[in-house]
Design an enzyme around this catalytic site. Sequence first.
Site, PDB file in Angstrom:
ATOM      1  N   GLY A   1     -10.099 -14.616 -82.990  1.00 53.27           N
ATOM      2  CA  GLY A   1      -9.470 -14.540 -81.664  1.00 53.27           C
ATOM      3  C   GLY A   1      -7.977 -14.792 -81.741  1.00 53.27           C
TER       4      GLY A   1
ATOM      5  N   GLN B   1      -3.770 -16.853 -76.482  1.00 54.23           N
ATOM      6  CA  GLN B   1      -2.610 -17.760 -76.403  1.00 54.23           C
ATOM      7  C   GLN B   1      -2.603 -18.689 -77.618  1.00 54.23           C
ATOM      8  OE1 GLN B   1      -1.324 -20.624 -72.927  1.00 54.23           O
ATOM      9  NE2 GLN B   1      -2.994 -21.626 -74.011  1.00 54.23           N
TER      10      GLN B   1
ATOM     11  N   ASP C   1     -16.239  -9.443 -83.823  1.00 56.95           N
ATOM     12  CA  ASP C   1     -16.649  -9.748 -82.452  1.00 56.95           C
ATOM     13  C   ASP C   1     -17.671 -10.886 -82.496  1.00 56.95           C
ATOM     14  OD1 ASP C   1     -17.898  -9.575 -79.804  1.00 56.95           O
ATOM     15  OD2 ASP C   1     -16.806  -7.681 -79.652  1.00 56.95           O
TER      16      ASP C   1
ATOM     17  N   GLN D   1     -15.328 -16.090 -74.185  1.00 57.38           N
ATOM     18  CA  GLN D   1     -15.124 -15.631 -72.808  1.00 57.38           C
ATOM     19  C   GLN D   1     -14.556 -16.889 -72.174  1.00 57.38           C
ATOM     20  OE1 GLN D   1     -14.403 -15.217 -69.616  1.00 57.38           O
ATOM     21  NE2 GLN D   1     -16.364 -16.096 -69.009  1.00 57.38           N
TER      22      GLN D   1
ATOM     23  N   TYR E   1     -23.183 -12.905 -70.283  1.00 56.92           N
ATOM     24  CA  TYR E   1     -22.162 -12.570 -71.279  1.00 56.92           C
ATOM     25  C   TYR E   1     -21.448 -13.847 -71.752  1.00 56.92           C
ATOM     26  CZ  TYR E   1     -18.216 -10.373 -73.562  1.00 56.92           C
ATOM     27  OH  TYR E   1     -17.282 -10.009 -74.505  1.00 56.92           O
TER      28      TYR E   1
ATOM     29  N   SER F   1     -13.926 -27.437 -74.914  1.00 55.67           N
ATOM     30  CA  SER F   1     -13.084 -27.568 -73.725  1.00 55.67           C
ATOM     31  C   SER F   1     -13.460 -28.828 -72.952  1.00 55.67           C
ATOM     32  CB  SER F   1     -13.297 -26.353 -72.828  1.00 55.67           C
ATOM     33  OG  SER F   1     -12.852 -26.613 -71.522  1.00 55.67           O
TER      34      SER F   1
ATOM     35  N   GLU G   1     -14.038 -28.802 -70.111  1.00 53.21           N
ATOM     36  CA  GLU G   1     -15.021 -28.367 -69.099  1.00 53.21           C
ATOM     37  C   GLU G   1     -16.438 -28.822 -69.473  1.00 53.21           C
ATOM     38  OE1 GLU G   1     -14.680 -26.087 -66.245  1.00 53.21           O
ATOM     39  OE2 GLU G   1     -12.520 -25.755 -66.374  1.00 53.21           O
TER      40      GLU G   1
ATOM     41  N   TYR H   1     -19.330 -21.612 -67.759  1.00 54.42           N
ATOM     42  CA  TYR H   1     -18.412 -21.667 -68.902  1.00 54.42           C
ATOM     43  C   TYR H   1     -18.522 -23.025 -69.607  1.00 54.42           C
ATOM     44  CZ  TYR H   1     -13.872 -22.410 -71.246  1.00 54.42           C
ATOM     45  OH  TYR H   1     -12.890 -22.721 -72.152  1.00 54.42           O
TER      46      TYR H   1
ATOM     47  N   ARG I   1      -0.063 -17.582 -71.700  1.00 60.49           N
ATOM     48  CA  ARG I   1      -1.321 -17.780 -70.972  1.00 60.49           C
ATOM     49  C   ARG I   1      -1.658 -16.488 -70.225  1.00 60.49           C
ATOM     50  NH1 ARG I   1      -5.954 -20.690 -70.652  1.00 60.49           N
ATOM     51  NH2 ARG I   1      -5.852 -22.489 -69.273  1.00 60.49           N
TER      52      ARG I   1
END
Length: 342
Positions: A11, A15, A59, A84, A96, A126, A128, A151, A186
Amino acid sequence: MVKQKTAVIIGVSSQDGSYLAELLLEKGYLVVGTIRRSTSMIHENIEHLKGKITLEAADLIDQESLNRVMIKYQPDEVYNIAAQSVPGDAWSHPFYTGEVTALGPVRVFEAVRHFCPKARVYQATSREILGGVKGVERANESTLLFANNPYGIAKAYAHMMVSCYRESYGMYVCGGILFNHESPRRSLHFVTRKISMGVACIKLGIKSPPVNELGEALVDTSGQIHLGDLNARRDWGYAKDYVEAMWLMLQREKPKDYVIGTDTSYSIKDACKAAFDHVGLNWKEHVISNEKLLRPTEITDMRGDYSLAKKELGWEPKVFMKELMETMVDADLDWLKSHSVK
Ligand code: NDP
């Protein structure tokens, strides 16, 4: 002579991937960056790196593509930055998001386990994963996981697999529990960049601003930027500081997870004020909360307690919210001018 190290960044067009590639080049690594197979040849964040890094197509939903990269390059370090990564899109694309953000990292770990088991692996976890935690002002590595959106839940699964692979297979895998970090690179899906680009468009009187995720102009015809919950609070740091922490994590003798943040918290309103003040405009005249952009569940206010990273990695944040927003506004003013956007 010391052998040149090889790092694979999954990836690299992101950013973080782009800043990390710059850092690793500076440190003398051979840098292999993966991008998704696409008909577009343009990846704005890494255009300046083409020719300096090696690009491969891979991928996170394609195990074979990840295997091939590990077999071919036998990397010393692997950074899985890809995901994602847009929490807002995870509600509309939960399957996804699970496939890429939860299972994707496991495909990376499997590729490493089978084909270059000595490689050290960084996984982009994260904050999150702690989205719904209540009553905790400062999160650290011991804060219990309580993700509250698709997420965050996908990231929590991947994060638990980090320690699972470490303990089950003795692999060197670290999870960086990173709080929000921003920069001029970003994507426009995220609130800080919507603000900085919106401010730049308003300041320059741009008639055709970029569109948001609803396909609507970032700034409407009456000069308003549409955002979600203006009272939501975040711990915002600078992406360039944070990629340094990723690298430092992989230089330790033993793998461990670390929280990376700034230990500060600001509201979206605060970020708007900093950005508009910078160009002499009043944010209250240009920002509205659009209910179509509200998250079904908001994450709770929490600061990233980076004490462990400071103690063991010698890492500290250098840039904080106000300077960050000002830098992003300046970069977007330059971007609009250099791309002749009218
Ligand atoms: P970006 O949103 O800038 O980039 C996401 C990257 O993932 C892009 O390079 C994208 O490729 C790639 N990608 C998406 N789907 C796939 C796939 N199926 N296979 C391979 N690559 C894929 O991310 P950031 O730099 O902001 O963040 C880096 C990582 O850190 C992400 O994992 C994110 O979730 C996580 N994170 C970020 C935080 C932040 O505040 N920035 C905070 C905490 C964690 P393409 O260019 O083709 O779309």
